[in-house]
Design a protein around this motif. Structure first.
Motif, PDB file in Angstrom:
ATOM      1  N   THR A 177       3.739  -2.801  12.587  1.00 15.77           N
ATOM      2  CA  THR A 177       3.880  -1.404  12.180  1.00 15.77           C
ATOM      3  C   THR A 177       3.826  -1.305  10.664  1.00 15.77           C
ATOM      4  O   THR A 177       4.531  -2.034   9.957  1.00 15.77           O
ATOM      5  CB  THR A 177       5.206  -0.824  12.693  1.00 15.77           C
ATOM      6  OG1 THR A 177       5.217  -0.877  14.116  1.00 15.77           O
ATOM      7  CG2 THR A 177       5.359   0.626  12.247  1.00 15.77           C
ATOM      8  N   ARG A 178       2.983  -0.416  10.164  1.00 23.25           N
ATOM      9  CA  ARG A 178       2.859  -0.221   8.718  1.00 23.25           C
ATOM     10  C   ARG A 178       3.228   1.217   8.386  1.00 23.25           C
ATOM     11  O   ARG A 178       2.899   2.153   9.133  1.00 23.25           O
ATOM     12  CB  ARG A 178       1.416  -0.497   8.252  1.00 23.25           C
ATOM     13  CG  ARG A 178       0.834  -1.813   8.759  1.00 23.25           C
ATOM     14  CD  ARG A 178       1.652  -3.012   8.300  1.00 23.25           C
ATOM     15  NE  ARG A 178       1.530  -3.242   6.890  1.00 23.25           N
ATOM     16  CZ  ARG A 178       0.643  -4.114   6.369  1.00 23.25           C
ATOM     17  NH1 ARG A 178      -0.186  -4.786   7.152  1.00 23.25           N
ATOM     18  NH2 ARG A 178       0.600  -4.310   5.066  1.00 23.25           N
ATOM     19  N   LYS A 179       3.894   1.401   7.262  1.00 24.54           N
ATOM     20  CA  LYS A 179       4.251   2.729   6.772  1.00 24.54           C
ATOM     21  C   LYS A 179       3.507   2.964   5.469  1.00 24.54           C
ATOM     22  O   LYS A 179       3.584   2.155   4.549  1.00 24.54           O
ATOM     23  CB  LYS A 179       5.761   2.834   6.565  1.00 24.54           C
ATOM     24  CG  LYS A 179       6.558   2.761   7.861  1.00 24.54           C
ATOM     25  CD  LYS A 179       8.041   2.900   7.604  1.00 24.54           C
ATOM     26  CE  LYS A 179       8.842   2.834   8.901  1.00 24.54           C
ATOM     27  NZ  LYS A 179      10.303   2.952   8.657  1.00 24.54           N
ATOM     28  N   LEU A 180       2.810   4.093   5.393  1.00 18.81           N
ATOM     29  CA  LEU A 180       1.883   4.314   4.295  1.00 18.81           C
ATOM     30  C   LEU A 180       1.945   5.748   3.804  1.00 18.81           C
ATOM     31  O   LEU A 180       2.072   6.687   4.587  1.00 18.81           O
ATOM     32  CB  LEU A 180       0.455   4.001   4.762  1.00 18.81           C
ATOM     33  CG  LEU A 180      -0.650   4.077   3.716  1.00 18.81           C
ATOM     34  CD1 LEU A 180      -0.583   2.869   2.790  1.00 18.81           C
ATOM     35  CD2 LEU A 180      -2.022   4.152   4.389  1.00 18.81           C
ATOM     36  N   GLN A 181       1.869   5.898   2.478  1.00 22.06           N
ATOM     37  CA  GLN A 181       1.615   7.200   1.871  1.00 22.06           C
ATOM     38  C   GLN A 181       0.110   7.284   1.633  1.00 22.06           C
ATOM     39  O   GLN A 181      -0.418   6.703   0.687  1.00 22.06           O
ATOM     40  CB  GLN A 181       2.367   7.351   0.548  1.00 22.06           C
ATOM     41  CG  GLN A 181       3.877   7.413   0.697  1.00 22.06           C
ATOM     42  CD  GLN A 181       4.594   7.490  -0.636  1.00 22.06           C
ATOM     43  OE1 GLN A 181       4.023   7.144  -1.674  1.00 22.06           O
ATOM     44  NE2 GLN A 181       5.839   7.936  -0.623  1.00 22.06           N
ATOM     45  N   LEU A 199       4.694   1.520   1.887  1.00 16.99           N
ATOM     46  CA  LEU A 199       6.112   1.692   1.592  1.00 16.99           C
ATOM     47  C   LEU A 199       6.915   0.406   1.811  1.00 16.99           C
ATOM     48  O   LEU A 199       7.900   0.164   1.106  1.00 16.99           O
ATOM     49  CB  LEU A 199       6.688   2.816   2.456  1.00 16.99           C
ATOM     50  CG  LEU A 199       6.142   4.216   2.146  1.00 16.99           C
ATOM     51  CD1 LEU A 199       6.642   5.220   3.173  1.00 16.99           C
ATOM     52  CD2 LEU A 199       6.541   4.641   0.747  1.00 16.99           C
ATOM     53  N   ASP A 200       6.525  -0.406   2.780  1.00 17.57           N
ATOM     54  CA  ASP A 200       7.262  -1.650   3.042  1.00 17.57           C
ATOM     55  C   ASP A 200       6.982  -2.705   1.991  1.00 17.57           C
ATOM     56  O   ASP A 200       7.880  -3.477   1.626  1.00 17.57           O
ATOM     57  CB  ASP A 200       6.902  -2.188   4.431  1.00 17.57           C
ATOM     58  CG  ASP A 200       7.416  -1.292   5.537  1.00 17.57           C
ATOM     59  OD1 ASP A 200       8.499  -0.690   5.353  1.00 17.57           O
ATOM     60  OD2 ASP A 200       6.741  -1.173   6.565  1.00 17.57           O
ATOM     61  N   ARG A 201       5.770  -2.753   1.488  1.00 21.10           N
ATOM     62  CA  ARG A 201       5.395  -3.776   0.518  1.00 21.10           C
ATOM     63  C   ARG A 201       5.446  -3.282  -0.919  1.00 21.10           C
ATOM     64  O   ARG A 201       5.317  -4.073  -1.855  1.00 21.10           O
ATOM     65  CB  ARG A 201       4.008  -4.311   0.853  1.00 21.10           C
ATOM     66  CG  ARG A 201       4.033  -5.191   2.106  1.00 21.10           C
ATOM     67  CD  ARG A 201       2.700  -5.176   2.832  1.00 21.10           C
ATOM     68  NE  ARG A 201       2.767  -6.011   4.018  1.00 21.10           N
ATOM     69  CZ  ARG A 201       3.336  -5.647   5.171  1.00 21.10           C
ATOM     70  NH1 ARG A 201       3.910  -4.458   5.262  1.00 21.10           N
ATOM     71  NH2 ARG A 201       3.335  -6.461   6.211  1.00 21.10           N
ATOM     72  N   GLY A 202       5.601  -1.967  -1.103  1.00 19.36           N
ATOM     73  CA  GLY A 202       5.713  -1.417  -2.447  1.00 19.36           C
ATOM     74  C   GLY A 202       4.479  -1.633  -3.291  1.00 19.36           C
ATOM     75  O   GLY A 202       4.587  -1.895  -4.492  1.00 19.36           O
ATOM     76  N   ALA A 203       3.296  -1.543  -2.680  1.00 19.61           N
ATOM     77  CA  ALA A 203       2.059  -1.815  -3.405  1.00 19.61           C
ATOM     78  C   ALA A 203       0.915  -1.034  -2.764  1.00 19.61           C
ATOM     79  O   ALA A 203       1.040  -0.518  -1.650  1.00 19.61           O
ATOM     80  CB  ALA A 203       1.744  -3.309  -3.390  1.00 19.61           C
ATOM     81  N   VAL A 204      -0.204  -0.964  -3.496  1.00 16.47           N
ATOM     82  CA  VAL A 204      -1.389  -0.294  -2.975  1.00 16.47           C
ATOM     83  C   VAL A 204      -2.022  -1.159  -1.894  1.00 16.47           C
ATOM     84  O   VAL A 204      -2.174  -2.374  -2.056  1.00 16.47           O
ATOM     85  CB  VAL A 204      -2.408  -0.035  -4.105  1.00 16.47           C
ATOM     86  CG1 VAL A 204      -3.656   0.659  -3.554  1.00 16.47           C
ATOM     87  CG2 VAL A 204      -1.781   0.800  -5.203  1.00 16.47           C
TER      88      VAL A 204
END
Length: 330
Positions: A177-181, A199-204
């Protein structure tokens, strides 16, 4: 300008372009989505009139040649139309790569939510006995479709709302599961990608839409983030996907006079002769699926001789198109 108002203005333009008659405000209100109201209710009718006046002013500010007039001296109420002579574009010759970009725009139109509303409005005009100009409409009905995640991701990017989805990376068997803006969706080398802030990795990060499993789920409120001001989606995708090495060689049979773009790529061209009128060309390529997606557009005019994996990929795409066509109700 809000998305709802933008869609209403687009539908208004389509409506007025699709007939050479002057349409009254009442006819427009009964046809264009977004103008629905009860004309017998004074408050609702007044609200419609204010909305319609704002939209007319907006179109004129945008340079749309909106005309006011009547069909005859017996008409008590003026009507509106768009002057084709002032609004139509001249013929625009397209190179093969430019035509491909127009094809991508057609896919976007199919999933933008405007085509259905426009078709409904035009059907109402025909039912009312108004002559339509079929050459003036902007309807696009492409056969090729995009990934199911396309519509919810483009909506989330427009609303600036975070999403969650299950994603299967190429190096793993189990989805995560990935959370993304999401900042936007872009087509790169024949595939669709979403780019945004993980959002989980704090990166693009960027994700290929075809690897998203199940539904894309909202994971926040609208307006929760702001994309970078100097955003370049293609540059992000190209860095993550890496360069493609053109190590493959494909041998094709192609009908004379067809496929100017393919012929420009050709390393070898053998003109057809006798019983084999088709030309034989050899081209280099780097991505089998991408080249298959290009070749399938030519239908029977192009035949793959080699390699087998490219021929199989083209056949598979043709089968998918046939399957989708058979699913469409008559």
């Amino acid at each position: 300008m809000s998305r709802i108002r933008t869609e209403r203005l687009v539908n208004l333009v389509i409506c007025l372009l699709s007939t050479r008659r002057f349409l009254t405000a009442a006819q427009i209100a009964a046809t264009v989505p977004g103008y629905e109201h009860d004309p017998e209710d004074p408050k609702e009718h007044e609200a419609f009139q204010r909305k319609f006046e704002r939209d007319k002013a907006e179109l004129r500010e945008l340079g749309v040649p909106l005309e006011t007039g009547t069909e005859s001296v017996f008409d008590a109420e003026p009507g509106y139309r768009i002057a084709h002579r002032d609004y139509a574009l001249p013929d625009i010759p397209l190179e093969p790569d430019e035509a491909a970009a127009v094809g991508i725009a057609g896919r976007l139109w199919q999933h933008h939510g405007l085509a259905a509303a426009a078709s409904s409005g035009l059907a109402k005009l025909r039912a009312a006995g108004i002559d339509m100009d079929p050459q003036a409409t902007l309807g696009v009905e492409p056969v090729v479709t995009v990934d199911p995640a396309f519509a919810p991701l483009t909506t989330a990017a427009r609303e600036r709302r975070a999403v969650a989805f299950d994603y299967r990376a190429p190096e793993g068997d189990e989805p995560a599961t990935r959370k993304l803006q999401p900042w936007g969706v872009v087509c790169w080398r024949g595939r669709w990608y979403v780019v945004g802030h993980d959002l989980d990795r704090g990166a693009v990060r960027c994700f290929r839409l075809s690897r998203i499993l199940g539904k894309v789920r909202p994971a926040g409120r609208p307006g929760a983030f702001t994309p970078p001001a100097d955003l370049d989606l293609i540059s992000h995708v190209s860095r993550f996907s890496g360069p493609v090495e053109w190590t493959g060689r494909a041998t094709l049979l192609i009908t004379p006079g067809v496929g100017a773009g393919l012929r420009r790529w050709a390393r070898v061209v053998e003109p057809g002769q006798g019983d084999n009128p088709k030309d034989k060309i050899t081209i280099r390529y780097g991505d089998t699926e991408r080249l298959a997606g290009t070749l399938v557009r030519y239908g029977p005019e192009v035949q793959v001789l080699d390699p087998p994996e490219l021929r199989d990929a083209v056949i598979q795409r043709l089968k998918e198109i046939v399957s989708r066509t058979e699913e469409v109700p008559a």
